[in-house]
Design an enzyme around this catalytic site. Sequence first.
Site, mmCIF file in Angstrom:
data_model
loop_
_atom_site.group_PDB
_atom_site.id
_atom_site.type_symbol
_atom_site.label_atom_id
_atom_site.label_comp_id
_atom_site.label_asym_id
_atom_site.label_seq_id
_atom_site.Cartn_x
_atom_site.Cartn_y
_atom_site.Cartn_z
ATOM 1 N N ASN A 10 8.697 0.597 -5.174
ATOM 2 C CA ASN A 10 7.320 0.160 -4.943
ATOM 3 C C ASN A 10 7.307 -1.344 -5.141
ATOM 4 O O ASN A 10 7.267 -1.840 -6.263
ATOM 5 C CB ASN A 10 6.368 0.859 -5.910
ATOM 6 N N ARG A 93 7.237 2.880 -0.931
ATOM 7 C CA ARG A 93 5.787 2.933 -0.794
ATOM 8 C C ARG A 93 5.359 1.811 0.146
ATOM 9 O O ARG A 93 5.696 0.640 -0.051
ATOM 10 C CB ARG A 93 5.109 2.743 -2.140
ATOM 11 N N HIS A 182 -4.458 5.144 -1.752
ATOM 12 C CA HIS A 182 -4.051 6.080 -2.812
ATOM 13 C C HIS A 182 -3.696 7.448 -2.241
ATOM 14 O O HIS A 182 -3.780 8.462 -2.928
ATOM 15 C CB HIS A 182 -5.164 6.270 -3.867
ATOM 16 N N LEU A 211 -9.032 7.460 -10.672
ATOM 17 C CA LEU A 211 -9.731 6.412 -11.405
ATOM 18 C C LEU A 211 -8.741 5.613 -12.237
ATOM 19 O O LEU A 211 -8.307 6.036 -13.314
ATOM 20 C CB LEU A 211 -10.806 7.021 -12.321
ATOM 21 N N ARG A 243 -12.868 -4.915 -8.516
ATOM 22 C CA ARG A 243 -13.453 -4.873 -7.170
ATOM 23 C C ARG A 243 -14.865 -4.323 -7.222
ATOM 24 O O ARG A 243 -15.175 -3.411 -7.979
ATOM 25 C CB ARG A 243 -12.602 -4.002 -6.236
ATOM 26 N N ASP A 284 -10.890 -3.092 -18.857
ATOM 27 C CA ASP A 284 -10.200 -2.035 -19.595
ATOM 28 C C ASP A 284 -11.255 -1.082 -20.147
ATOM 29 O O ASP A 284 -12.080 -1.478 -20.983
ATOM 30 C CB ASP A 284 -9.370 -2.648 -20.720
ATOM 31 N N GLY A 332 -5.112 6.427 -14.609
ATOM 32 C CA GLY A 332 -5.239 5.969 -15.985
ATOM 33 C C GLY A 332 -6.562 6.275 -16.650
ATOM 34 O O GLY A 332 -6.619 6.823 -17.755
ATOM 35 N N GLU A 386 2.767 9.606 -8.184
ATOM 36 C CA GLU A 386 2.985 9.072 -6.846
ATOM 37 C C GLU A 386 4.465 8.902 -6.532
ATOM 38 O O GLU A 386 4.899 9.103 -5.394
ATOM 39 C CB GLU A 386 2.236 7.743 -6.699
#
Length: 402
Positions: A10, A93, A182, A211, A243, A284, A332, A386
């Site tokens: 990746n 990826r 995703h 998420l 974002r 976070d 996460g 993934e």
Amino acid sequence: MTATRVLVLNSGSSSLKYQLLDMRDASRLALGLVERIGEQTSRLKHTCVGTGETREQNGPIADHDAALKAVAEELARDGIGLDSPDLLAIGHRVVHGGMFFTEPTVIDDGVITEIERLIPVAPLHNPANLTGIRTARALRPDLPQVAVFDTAFHTTMPESSARYAIDPRIADRYRVRRYGFHGTSHAYVSRETARLLGKDPAEVNVIVLHLGNGASASAVERGRCVDTSMGLTPLEGLVMGTRSGDLDPAVIFHLARVGGMSMDEIDTLLNKRSGLFGLCGDNDMREIRRRIDEGDQEAALAFDIYIHRLKKYIGAYYAVLGKVDAIVFTAGVGENAAPVRQAAIAGLEGLGAAVDPELNSVHGDGARLISPASARVAVAVVPTDEELEIATQTYALVGKSN
């Protein structure tokens, strides 16, 4: 002996994540990360799963070619190097495959050309992915290399979901449509959710909530994606770490005309200085929850906006699917933030969904239900994987061709 190992790469603009898996039992042999490539403070962190040993290198790594060579040296130290006859293929990826790539694809010069053509709709991601591909092909030109696309799982969306309401001639000319991202996570998690329910993926409808710092939702009908929250780029949809997610497009015109901001400044604002970070200065979720517990109103409002948007998408995808068997949280935040799961499902009892507070509070590494046994709609936590999904698709493709 038949080769059964797949190396998953990746490649980011200044990083390289990797995992080596043995697909006989999907076990991890090694994993690691090279970060800050091209800087004096580069770092390679490598773990050999078999021995449990973790090694670090600190110091300048000039480029991705040097990074992958350093990774190869670490693997060789563990006796599982890139020159091993057990290595079957390398899976890459690739973030954006447009409508051209709908499934994993063995990489050749034509595939590279097509990925290059998609750079205008993925300027931050596809160039970095291509760098990793070119580097790996140079090191092992004899080995099959497979591209697995983030967008591929979402190519099953009907045109009514994928099209924006703009002139189709302009949309087609500039490839403007909703692609979604995703995809490897949504594919893996929706399939694992069906397994958790003891059913075939073709028998269930699932709402997947991925998420993390980036966040997306998808409506998966009988194993096929029929809608997803991200669009032409990963900016659309849910409130994310940095974002904005959905907003009135005229906000951009307003900021340019009234605020005098350039397109680059607006791009930076919406992608890097918005979302939770823009609302309260933290992206976070653990820190945001700590601040809420201390009575911080700015953090509380950011959390409420985040949950409101998430709940809207859950409701929308109920309507799209008609019948929902499960709502599943992953990545996460989805896997670790019990207050997010509790708040997102609160008030949906009339739709058959509820969270059991005791089950929701339990931390675990595996897939698990967090809804009461009486709930008509299961609510689950399913850790995403993934890298395993990329390795699985790579192995299936190359194994078939061999």
